[in-house]
Design an enzyme around this catalytic site. Structure first.
Site, PDB file in Angstrom:
ATOM      1  N   GLU A   1      46.001  48.292  31.663  1.00  0.00           N
ATOM      2  CA  GLU A   1      45.315  47.686  30.885  1.00  0.00           C
ATOM      3  C   GLU A   1      43.779  48.232  30.934  1.00  0.00           C
ATOM      4  O   GLU A   1      43.385  48.200  32.138  1.00  0.00           O
ATOM      5  CB  GLU A   1      45.323  45.932  30.773  1.00  0.00           C
ATOM      6  CG  GLU A   1      46.652  45.568  30.551  1.00  0.00           C
ATOM      7  CD  GLU A   1      46.748  43.940  30.598  1.00  0.00           C
ATOM      8  OE1 GLU A   1      47.713  43.533  30.249  1.00  0.00           O
ATOM      9  OE2 GLU A   1      45.638  43.493  30.987  1.00  0.00           O
TER      10      GLU A   1
ATOM     11  N   GLN B   1      48.003  50.219  50.601  1.00  0.00           N
ATOM     12  CA  GLN B   1      46.753  50.451  49.866  1.00  0.00           C
ATOM     13  C   GLN B   1      45.425  49.998  50.315  1.00  0.00           C
ATOM     14  O   GLN B   1      44.573  50.055  49.644  1.00  0.00           O
ATOM     15  CB  GLN B   1      47.212  49.808  48.305  1.00  0.00           C
ATOM     16  CG  GLN B   1      48.164  50.247  47.768  1.00  0.00           C
ATOM     17  CD  GLN B   1      48.647  49.525  46.587  1.00  0.00           C
ATOM     18  OE1 GLN B   1      48.003  48.587  46.030  1.00  0.00           O
ATOM     19  NE2 GLN B   1      49.923  49.705  45.831  1.00  0.00           N
TER      20      GLN B   1
ATOM     21  N   HIS C   1      47.818  45.790  46.529  1.00  0.00           N
ATOM     22  CA  HIS C   1      46.696  45.132  45.592  1.00  0.00           C
ATOM     23  C   HIS C   1      45.510  44.416  46.107  1.00  0.00           C
ATOM     24  O   HIS C   1      45.436  43.162  45.871  1.00  0.00           O
ATOM     25  CB  HIS C   1      47.642  43.998  44.671  1.00  0.00           C
ATOM     26  CG  HIS C   1      48.818  44.631  44.054  1.00  0.00           C
ATOM     27  ND1 HIS C   1      49.562  43.837  43.135  1.00  0.00           N
ATOM     28  CD2 HIS C   1      49.107  45.880  43.899  1.00  0.00           C
ATOM     29  CE1 HIS C   1      50.507  44.573  42.679  1.00  0.00           C
ATOM     30  NE2 HIS C   1      50.380  45.975  43.343  1.00  0.00           N
TER      31      HIS C   1
ATOM     32  N   TYR D   1      59.739  47.037  38.323  1.00  0.00           N
ATOM     33  CA  TYR D   1      59.921  48.389  38.730  1.00  0.00           C
ATOM     34  C   TYR D   1      61.497  48.449  38.797  1.00  0.00           C
ATOM     35  O   TYR D   1      62.142  49.905  38.475  1.00  0.00           O
ATOM     36  CB  TYR D   1      59.400  48.733  40.040  1.00  0.00           C
ATOM     37  CG  TYR D   1      57.821  48.717  39.993  1.00  0.00           C
ATOM     38  CD1 TYR D   1      57.226  49.701  39.535  1.00  0.00           C
ATOM     39  CD2 TYR D   1      57.272  47.793  40.921  1.00  0.00           C
ATOM     40  CE1 TYR D   1      55.878  49.722  39.606  1.00  0.00           C
ATOM     41  CE2 TYR D   1      55.857  47.496  40.733  1.00  0.00           C
ATOM     42  CZ  TYR D   1      55.268  48.864  40.330  1.00  0.00           C
ATOM     43  OH  TYR D   1      53.880  48.782  40.115  1.00  0.00           O
TER      44      TYR D   1
ATOM     45  N   TYR E   1      43.390  36.275  31.582  1.00  0.00           N
ATOM     46  CA  TYR E   1      43.979  37.736  31.095  1.00  0.00           C
ATOM     47  C   TYR E   1      45.395  37.872  31.217  1.00  0.00           C
ATOM     48  O   TYR E   1      45.944  38.918  30.939  1.00  0.00           O
ATOM     49  CB  TYR E   1      43.213  38.927  31.873  1.00  0.00           C
ATOM     50  CG  TYR E   1      41.734  38.890  31.297  1.00  0.00           C
ATOM     51  CD1 TYR E   1      41.515  39.841  30.194  1.00  0.00           C
ATOM     52  CD2 TYR E   1      40.743  38.242  31.718  1.00  0.00           C
ATOM     53  CE1 TYR E   1      40.025  39.705  29.564  1.00  0.00           C
ATOM     54  CE2 TYR E   1      39.379  38.285  31.167  1.00  0.00           C
ATOM     55  CZ  TYR E   1      39.272  39.005  30.188  1.00  0.00           C
ATOM     56  OH  TYR E   1      37.843  39.156  29.456  1.00  0.00           O
TER      57      TYR E   1
END
Length: 373
Positions: free
Chosen positions: A248, A90, A154, A269, A258
């Site tokens: 979210e 990513q 991430h 998963y 949070y």
């Protein structure tokens, strides 16, 4: 009430041993008649991760593979002079935005996975530079997360300037959920706030905490890949990827926690439970959440008069299901969800241009302009 969760209806049970998940309550509708029309801007970009509009009407687009394109009249030319980027998974060249006083300063900000540092791997960096004759010059690193990691996911990486000229950006938990998000002495799983030159604001929430990363503004996040400034309140809104379920939308508050991974609407998963808690005292509840996950990407508020029926809506891309989601918000709650551009492709970013048109980046297809009805 700032968060959306009025009743626990439409729940479903996963495999044996999995916690109950609460399904998103607002149904997803499809507009009547033909779908939204699009106009191709350029097909020269394969995975356009971020977009920024220059004053002359041209467009900067980041390519995750590690290239920056300058798009003029439909043609994308590669910008030279990029720093070393560790593209993979990513990671790569990610978001790009302009300084709010760009015409005076000339600063362009971009986020990327940087291998700089003593450890192998990479971590998110924020750099600013100026564009001259097709090349980036005067490069300055304004933030570099540590330590590097060999994990390829991430990175977070969305950025936005608020009305006071403060730069906010996100860094994901880098796949180390049990350590990074809840620890303010470590990078990862955070929203950050800095001055435009990388210096730390004196009123950041953790500047007086021993060992804390002084740039942190909020923590307990998983992987925020959407960020936008609310056009009326000036608040920083983000969305973040949950695991399996539990994507979210959050409104960022100074020093707030949070909750990830202590509280979540998602599961592993594999189908096993992460936690049986969806809320706890001292942890912020999401403004809105998705179960099942849509894999949110890109984020923009519609303020343009070109789209009167959408004005005031929030747009979010859905990578998993290949559509653009429009959320209507009234009195602090999402009251309607609408599916747009269904099946057009994985939508990576959405922005409103200075010309009032909406632009989307579709993986493998390029950049498109959404035409008003």
């Amino acid at each position: 009430m700032k968060y959306f969760l009025s009743t626990f209806s439409a729940a479903f049970i996963c495999i044996t041993g999995c916690a109950e998940q609460i399904e998103t309550e607002v149904p997803l509708s499809v507009p009547e008649g033909s779908d939204v029309e699009m106009e191709l801007v350029t097909s020269d970009v394969v995975v356009g991760w971020g977009m920024a509009f220059l004053p002359d009407g041209s467009l900067l687009v980041t390519e995750r593979s590690g290239e920056l394109f300058h798009v003029k009249e439909g043609k994308g030319s590669k910008v030279a002079g990029l720093p070393e980027i560790r593209a993979g998974g990513q990671g790569g060249l990610l978001d790009v935005i302009l300084h709010p006083n760009y015409e005076e300063t000339g600063w362009i900000y971009f986020s990327y996975s940087s291998p700089e540092g003593a450890q192998p791997g990479s971590n998110t960096a924020i750099m600013r530079a100026k564009l001259e004759d097709g090349r980036l010059v005067e490069q300055e690193t304004v933030y570099k997360a540590t330590p590097n990691s060999e994990r390829g996911h991430h990175f977070g990486s969305r950025m936005a300037f608020d009305e006071e000229g403060m730069l906010y950006f996100s860094i994901g938990d880098r796949g180390d959920r049990d350590v990074n998000p809840q620890d303010i002495t470590r990078d990862g799983g955070k929203i950050y706030r800095i001055h435009d030159d990388g210096t730390i604001p004196e009123d950041n929430p953790f500047v007086d905490e021993d060992g804390a990363k002084k740039a942190i503004f909020s923590y307990g996040h998983r992987n925020p890949q959407g960020m936008a400034i609310h056009p009326e309140t000036g608040e920083v809104w983000i969305h973040e990827h949950g695991p399996r379920g539990g994507d979210e939308i959050n409104i960022v508050k100074k020093g707030a926690n949070y909750g990830w991974p202590v509280v979540t609407y998602g599961i592993n998963y594999s189908g096993t439970s992460i936690t049986d808690k969806t809320s706890m005292p001292g942890m912020e509840a999401p403004f809105f959440f998705w179960v099942p996950s849509i894999a949110p990407s890109g984020m923009a508020f519609v303020t343009s008069d070109r789209y009167p029926q959408w004005k005031g809506s929030l747009l979010v891309g859905a990578l998993r299901f290949a559509y653009l989601e429009r959320l209507e918000i009234e009195d602090g709650e999402v009251v309607k969800r609408e599916k747009l551009l269904d099946g057009q492709g994985r939508l990576r970013d959405v922005r409103q241009g200075p010309d009032g048109y909406l632009y989307v980046s579709l993986e493998g297809r390029g950049i498109y302009r959404i035409l008003p009805e």
